[in-house]
Design a protein around this motif. Sequence first.
Motif, mmCIF file in Angstrom:
data_model
loop_
_atom_site.group_PDB
_atom_site.id
_atom_site.type_symbol
_atom_site.label_atom_id
_atom_site.label_comp_id
_atom_site.label_asym_id
_atom_site.label_seq_id
_atom_site.Cartn_x
_atom_site.Cartn_y
_atom_site.Cartn_z
ATOM 1 N N ASP A 193 0.835 -1.202 0.000
ATOM 2 C CA ASP A 193 0.000 0.000 0.000
ATOM 3 C C ASP A 193 0.871 1.255 0.000
ATOM 4 O O ASP A 193 0.712 2.150 0.831
ATOM 5 C CB ASP A 193 -0.924 -0.012 1.221
ATOM 6 N N ARG A 194 1.824 1.279 -0.915
ATOM 7 C CA ARG A 194 2.719 2.434 -1.066
ATOM 8 C C ARG A 194 3.422 2.298 -2.407
ATOM 9 O O ARG A 194 3.393 1.233 -3.038
ATOM 10 C CB ARG A 194 3.761 2.484 0.055
ATOM 11 N N LEU A 195 4.066 3.355 -2.836
ATOM 12 C CA LEU A 195 4.809 3.327 -4.084
ATOM 13 C C LEU A 195 6.167 2.680 -3.857
ATOM 14 O O LEU A 195 6.952 3.139 -3.017
ATOM 15 C CB LEU A 195 4.988 4.754 -4.618
ATOM 16 N N LEU A 196 6.456 1.621 -4.588
ATOM 17 C CA LEU A 196 7.753 0.969 -4.482
ATOM 18 C C LEU A 196 8.812 1.815 -5.181
ATOM 19 O O LEU A 196 8.564 2.407 -6.238
ATOM 20 C CB LEU A 196 7.706 -0.414 -5.130
ATOM 21 N N SER A 197 10.003 1.819 -4.614
ATOM 22 C CA SER A 197 11.118 2.519 -5.241
ATOM 23 C C SER A 197 11.593 1.737 -6.451
ATOM 24 O O SER A 197 11.294 0.546 -6.602
ATOM 25 C CB SER A 197 12.265 2.697 -4.248
ATOM 26 N N ARG A 198 12.372 2.408 -7.284
ATOM 27 C CA ARG A 198 12.936 1.722 -8.446
ATOM 28 C C ARG A 198 13.806 0.550 -7.983
ATOM 29 O O ARG A 198 13.761 -0.535 -8.572
ATOM 30 C CB ARG A 198 13.753 2.704 -9.281
ATOM 31 N N ASN A 199 14.570 0.752 -6.933
ATOM 32 C CA ASN A 199 15.431 -0.320 -6.434
ATOM 33 C C ASN A 199 14.607 -1.504 -5.943
ATOM 34 O O ASN A 199 14.952 -2.664 -6.210
ATOM 35 C CB ASN A 199 16.324 0.197 -5.309
ATOM 36 N N GLU A 200 13.508 -1.228 -5.244
ATOM 37 C CA GLU A 200 12.647 -2.317 -4.759
ATOM 38 C C GLU A 200 12.055 -3.099 -5.925
ATOM 39 O O GLU A 200 11.909 -4.328 -5.851
ATOM 40 C CB GLU A 200 11.534 -1.743 -3.889
ATOM 41 N N ARG A 201 11.725 -2.414 -6.974
ATOM 42 C CA ARG A 201 11.132 -3.103 -8.123
ATOM 43 C C ARG A 201 12.139 -4.033 -8.807
ATOM 44 O O ARG A 201 11.757 -4.988 -9.473
ATOM 45 C CB ARG A 201 10.584 -2.089 -9.129
ATOM 46 N N GLU A 202 13.416 -3.747 -8.662
ATOM 47 C CA GLU A 202 14.451 -4.597 -9.237
ATOM 48 C C GLU A 202 14.905 -5.700 -8.281
ATOM 49 O O GLU A 202 15.296 -6.777 -8.711
ATOM 50 C CB GLU A 202 15.663 -3.754 -9.642
ATOM 51 N N GLU A 203 14.863 -5.437 -6.989
ATOM 52 C CA GLU A 203 15.455 -6.339 -5.996
ATOM 53 C C GLU A 203 14.438 -7.217 -5.257
ATOM 54 O O GLU A 203 14.759 -8.321 -4.837
ATOM 55 C CB GLU A 203 16.230 -5.512 -4.962
ATOM 56 N N MET A 204 13.238 -6.710 -5.080
ATOM 57 C CA MET A 204 12.230 -7.410 -4.270
ATOM 58 C C MET A 204 11.850 -8.749 -4.906
ATOM 59 O O MET A 204 11.758 -8.871 -6.126
ATOM 60 C CB MET A 204 11.002 -6.505 -4.145
ATOM 61 N N SER A 205 11.643 -9.763 -4.076
ATOM 62 C CA SER A 205 11.182 -11.063 -4.558
ATOM 63 C C SER A 205 9.761 -11.326 -4.104
ATOM 64 O O SER A 205 9.338 -10.837 -3.053
ATOM 65 C CB SER A 205 12.098 -12.186 -4.042
ATOM 66 N N ALA A 206 9.039 -12.088 -4.891
ATOM 67 C CA ALA A 206 7.690 -12.493 -4.512
ATOM 68 C C ALA A 206 7.762 -13.582 -3.450
ATOM 69 O O ALA A 206 8.800 -14.201 -3.227
ATOM 70 C CB ALA A 206 6.930 -12.986 -5.738
#
Length: 320
Positions: free
Chosen positions: A163-176
């Motif tokens: 429930d927030r805007l993910l950072s560019r880094n999170e979009r590249e690093e975050m795993s499901a």
Amino acid sequence: MNGRAILFLFLLSTFAASGGGALVSRAIAQDKGTLHPKPLPPLANPEDPALAAKQLFGRKTLPAAGAPYVIGYYARGCMAGAEALPITGPTWQVMRLSRNRNWAHPAMVALLERLSGKARKDAGWPGLLVGDMAQPRGGPMLSGHASHQIGLDADVWLTPMPDRLLSRNEREEMSAVMMVRHDRLDIDPHAWTPSHLSVIRAAAREPAVERIFVNAAIKKALCREAKGDRSWLSKVRPMYGHDYHFHIRIKCPPGNHQCESQTPPEPTDGCGAHDLAYWFSDAVLHPKPPKVPPKPKPPITLSQLPANCRQVLAAPDASH
């Protein structure tokens, strides 16, 4: 040889090429991206007939100009006039932006936008995290999928959008989040919730959807938990991988006469013991590597794609 057997042999060759270990150690969809993608170097001889088509399509950063048009089959084709799913919407966010794979036929873009709204309304999720769709002109990809070539496939993470805007880094690093239990016989009860069923059911009930691919353990859970009308389950099919996400495939859009449809699924829920037995057999869950590793399959060349894909590659960039 049936489709399952062919796919199983392909996975065995992957096992052998990797030197053993888990057959599917982790989903390719979870490979991390980068904040600083580097452009691919120019090809020494782009007219080489033996050149892999993925090297040509992977270098196109914008779609071909013209009206949206699908050419070929999901695993052997291309598309003109692709539309980008905006990387951020009110109820969705696109992941792995460095891949530049948030392109598709407008029908798929509209479906994802619509489905993300249903995820908020019906499942209580803030929205959807969207993974790979297609390259700007479709075609074979440099890494990952065999399908996703004609703008009619999309991966949706089984992790609700924060429930927030993910950072560019999170979009590249975050795993499901992994949805499958360690022994792979069922879902992980600590990860799976009734809301996951709601989201997959909403996708399967879309008239344009041809297939939903999930891990067999997820299919088992859906079979066990679905109540009332179960007709939508016929579209949900077990497939290797898909532990972290589900794969949406839509039908050929009207008027796209060069698009090759997939055979419609059998009108059964696919929940019988005989339907699932193969996927939970020891040969699938604990495959043995072949004694002699099979030779790698040569990549698809441009001549093996529909003829009009050559025109798609040569077309000027669409203005965006």
